[in-house]
Design a protein around this motif. Sequence first.
Motif, PDB file in Angstrom:
ATOM      1  N   ARG A  31       0.825  -1.213   0.000  1.00  0.00           N
ATOM      2  CA  ARG A  31       0.000   0.000   0.000  1.00  0.00           C
ATOM      3  C   ARG A  31       0.862   1.268   0.000  1.00  0.00           C
ATOM      4  O   ARG A  31       0.622   2.208  -0.743  1.00  0.00           O
ATOM      5  CB  ARG A  31      -0.921  -0.026   1.224  1.00  0.00           C
ATOM      6  CG  ARG A  31      -2.256   0.634   0.940  1.00  0.00           C
ATOM      7  CD  ARG A  31      -3.174   0.517   2.116  1.00  0.00           C
ATOM      8  NE  ARG A  31      -3.611  -0.853   2.331  1.00  0.00           N
ATOM      9  CZ  ARG A  31      -3.927  -1.347   3.524  1.00  0.00           C
ATOM     10  NH1 ARG A  31      -3.827  -0.611   4.600  1.00  0.00           N
ATOM     11  NH2 ARG A  31      -4.339  -2.590   3.666  1.00  0.00           N
ATOM     12  N   LEU A  32       1.892   1.262   0.841  1.00  0.00           N
ATOM     13  CA  LEU A  32       2.729   2.446   0.982  1.00  0.00           C
ATOM     14  C   LEU A  32       3.427   2.784  -0.335  1.00  0.00           C
ATOM     15  O   LEU A  32       3.385   3.926  -0.798  1.00  0.00           O
ATOM     16  CB  LEU A  32       3.773   2.184   2.069  1.00  0.00           C
ATOM     17  CG  LEU A  32       4.078   3.429   2.878  1.00  0.00           C
ATOM     18  CD1 LEU A  32       3.404   3.283   4.236  1.00  0.00           C
ATOM     19  CD2 LEU A  32       5.577   3.586   3.037  1.00  0.00           C
ATOM     20  N   GLY A  33       4.031   1.734  -0.918  1.00  0.00           N
ATOM     21  CA  GLY A  33       4.754   1.925  -2.173  1.00  0.00           C
ATOM     22  C   GLY A  33       3.830   2.416  -3.262  1.00  0.00           C
ATOM     23  O   GLY A  33       4.157   3.335  -4.020  1.00  0.00           O
ATOM     24  N   GLY A  39       1.279   9.262  -5.827  1.00  0.00           N
ATOM     25  CA  GLY A  39       1.576  10.657  -5.452  1.00  0.00           C
ATOM     26  C   GLY A  39       2.515  11.286  -6.466  1.00  0.00           C
ATOM     27  O   GLY A  39       2.278  12.403  -6.964  1.00  0.00           O
ATOM     28  N   ILE A  40       3.587  10.571  -6.794  1.00  0.00           N
ATOM     29  CA  ILE A  40       4.580  11.112  -7.747  1.00  0.00           C
ATOM     30  C   ILE A  40       3.926  11.311  -9.113  1.00  0.00           C
ATOM     31  O   ILE A  40       4.118  12.335  -9.772  1.00  0.00           O
ATOM     32  CB  ILE A  40       5.799  10.165  -7.871  1.00  0.00           C
ATOM     33  CG1 ILE A  40       6.499  10.053  -6.520  1.00  0.00           C
ATOM     34  CG2 ILE A  40       6.758  10.666  -8.927  1.00  0.00           C
ATOM     35  CD1 ILE A  40       7.645   9.074  -6.496  1.00  0.00           C
ATOM     36  N   ARG A  95       9.752   3.930 -12.490  1.00  0.00           N
ATOM     37  CA  ARG A  95      10.807   3.094 -11.887  1.00  0.00           C
ATOM     38  C   ARG A  95      10.317   2.447 -10.601  1.00  0.00           C
ATOM     39  O   ARG A  95      10.485   1.267 -10.364  1.00  0.00           O
ATOM     40  CB  ARG A  95      12.033   3.956 -11.600  1.00  0.00           C
ATOM     41  CG  ARG A  95      13.146   3.623 -12.566  1.00  0.00           C
ATOM     42  CD  ARG A  95      14.417   4.305 -12.254  1.00  0.00           C
ATOM     43  NE  ARG A  95      14.761   4.250 -10.833  1.00  0.00           N
ATOM     44  CZ  ARG A  95      15.756   4.933 -10.313  1.00  0.00           C
ATOM     45  NH1 ARG A  95      16.466   5.716 -11.068  1.00  0.00           N
ATOM     46  NH2 ARG A  95      16.044   4.849  -9.034  1.00  0.00           N
ATOM     47  N   ARG A  96       9.666   3.294  -9.785  1.00  0.00           N
ATOM     48  CA  ARG A  96       9.151   2.752  -8.522  1.00  0.00           C
ATOM     49  C   ARG A  96       8.077   1.698  -8.774  1.00  0.00           C
ATOM     50  O   ARG A  96       7.998   0.687  -8.085  1.00  0.00           O
ATOM     51  CB  ARG A  96       8.560   3.883  -7.670  1.00  0.00           C
ATOM     52  CG  ARG A  96       9.604   4.610  -6.904  1.00  0.00           C
ATOM     53  CD  ARG A  96       9.045   5.846  -6.234  1.00  0.00           C
ATOM     54  NE  ARG A  96      10.131   6.672  -5.807  1.00  0.00           N
ATOM     55  CZ  ARG A  96      10.779   6.509  -4.663  1.00  0.00           C
ATOM     56  NH1 ARG A  96      10.432   5.559  -3.837  1.00  0.00           N
ATOM     57  NH2 ARG A  96      11.788   7.300  -4.333  1.00  0.00           N
ATOM     58  N   ALA A  97       7.233   1.982  -9.777  1.00  0.00           N
ATOM     59  CA  ALA A  97       6.147   1.039 -10.074  1.00  0.00           C
ATOM     60  C   ALA A  97       6.718  -0.300 -10.532  1.00  0.00           C
ATOM     61  O   ALA A  97       6.240  -1.370 -10.132  1.00  0.00           O
ATOM     62  CB  ALA A  97       5.241   1.619 -11.152  1.00  0.00           C
ATOM     63  N   ALA A  98       7.786  -0.247 -11.353  1.00  0.00           N
ATOM     64  CA  ALA A  98       8.375  -1.500 -11.844  1.00  0.00           C
ATOM     65  C   ALA A  98       8.957  -2.296 -10.676  1.00  0.00           C
ATOM     66  O   ALA A  98       8.786  -3.516 -10.596  1.00  0.00           O
ATOM     67  CB  ALA A  98       9.454  -1.196 -12.878  1.00  0.00           C
ATOM     68  N   ALA A  99       9.648  -1.574  -9.756  1.00  0.00           N
ATOM     69  CA  ALA A  99      10.238  -2.260  -8.600  1.00  0.00           C
ATOM     70  C   ALA A  99       9.136  -2.899  -7.763  1.00  0.00           C
ATOM     71  O   ALA A  99       9.261  -4.021  -7.269  1.00  0.00           O
ATOM     72  CB  ALA A  99      11.039  -1.274  -7.766  1.00  0.00           C
TER      73      ALA A  99
END
Length: 586
Positions: A31-33, A39-40, A95-99
């Motif tokens: 959830r946090l990620g 948000g970004i 990038r964050r979504a892929a991780a």
Amino acid sequence: MVTQTPASEQLPVAAPAAVRRAARELLSTERLGLGLVLGIQGAATVAGLVGPLVLGYLVDHLSAHRSSAAQVGAAMAVFLAALLLQSWLTRSARRRAAALGQGVLARLREGLISGVLTLPLAVVERAGTGDLLTRATNDVELLTTAVEQAVPDMAIATVSALLTMVAMVVVAPPLALILVPAIPPLYLVNRWYLRRATAVYLARQAALARVNSRIQESTSAGSTIEALGLGAWRVERTEDDIRRSLAADWEALRMRLVLFPTSEAVYVIPLFAALLVGGLLHAQGVVTLGQVTTTALYAQQLVNPVDLVLQWLASLQIGAASLARILGVREVPQPDLTGAEPRTAELEARRVHFEYRPDREVLRGVDLAPPRGRRLAVIGPSGAGKSTLALLLAGVFTPTSGTVEVGGVEASRMPPERLRREVALVTQEQHVFAATLRDNLLIGDAAASDDRLWATLGEVDADRWARRLPHGLDSQLGSGEAALDPAQSQQVALARLLLADPHTLILDEATSLLDPGAARHLERSLAAVLEGRTVVAVAHRLETARQADLVAVVEDGRITELGSHRQLLRSGGTYASLWRAWADSS
Ligand code: ATP
């Protein structure tokens, strides 16, 4: 053992509610990620909204001749800065979504592997490995696309689309209404598509699983197919399966051929309406030219996220279908395992009946108690049920009725790793894992010391070649590494057995696939393993039966004769006539 696998029995598929629950659980841990990604992306979208606003401002001011060169320069600088900020933020969100996707996928894969590893062997036998293989490869691949791309892209696109629509309302409320005409056709065509997509994609995956099953069966039973001249028949059946798989593919394509062109056509409506309605409203002084420009640009900007959402909706459904098949692996009913400890080292089958398919009994009331520490040979015509009996005695299958017990505990209800320390099945297919020689041996007893490993290799006559390996126990075996010949592979398997130290061994023609020289050599290794244990050997050669303490003759699913070689010769039944025929011919 020739095992026929009924091709139709596939593994279960999880129900939609179970898929939703699993998806929610997977997402809730991130959830946090996910919040951070959204948000970004929200910030990126806001930055993206600045460009059209600036252009609208310029149009208004230039048309009214109210802008200085400095103002235009400043506006362009803001435009460029917003563009740069937007691409930087979008890159960071992706990038964050892929991780994030990788983490979710890793957990899914681990879940699948642990599900596969706990599958009861009997289920794998029945379903065939093709279905399992399709789930572990194609379904994981489809799900990877869904998790790595569809979920993050959809989340990102939804945020972008919503914020862009809000911006349209803020900039020029009456002009925002231009979006309305696009909604009904988009809704209808997507509803049509999505209602059919899951069933079509599930059918496509099932058809692919059948192709894989058939090819995998043909590969593993290649020599049998060749020997029986079944090549053309197998090719024909495989072609049938491929035709069905292609038909399923075509159905999926046909649906996409309706969805995509219709959606593309609908996307033009808002831009067209923005210019048309905007022009009319501007003529009446309701909106400025700048507002029309900004709204038209926003309408154009909306196409991308809306298209992404709609495209990924289908992919998400495919992913859900794959997830249903992956989760299905874990829904295979597990045997009701028991923690009970065997009281003795006796193996006993009582009134055992068994059928692979309903109403086709393969074993019909078998009673067998191999005498402890002795050798029992099982002989009989092909198809009589010898291998099936071996699998039941080894606890791989559960009897349809009756019991197979080890020291009073039902064999098929013992945890496999516990059962293998009591009863082990030795077949002609022995697997050497792609790992070091040491790891291959430690499967038998994880706590064995190197000295014990070497001593065990010595017992099965394998120490000489093992010492010639480049790194001794640390030598890598298996694909691409030190290749072992079939006899050496058998020796590794036998050494594993010695280390596991079960009191009973079930042998299913353990040496019959090897050439006679290797078989003779292996017999010595085998003798070391058999020493002092109860042995039930499915035998093709009557010589094996003669050397055994006891011989059981299996005919048509029943034990028709049981006694020592001499007793059976004296009684003059099937065994006696088989023996005479064999003795006359040799
Ligand atoms: P062989 O000496 O040829 O190996 P066998 O005596 O060991 O024969 P089994 O392999 O136990 O006989 O087979 C007994 C019967 O069960 C045969 O009719 C066979 O076709 C059938 N059978 C075996 N395995 C399966 C399976 N996985 N699914 C359905 N039927 C099977």
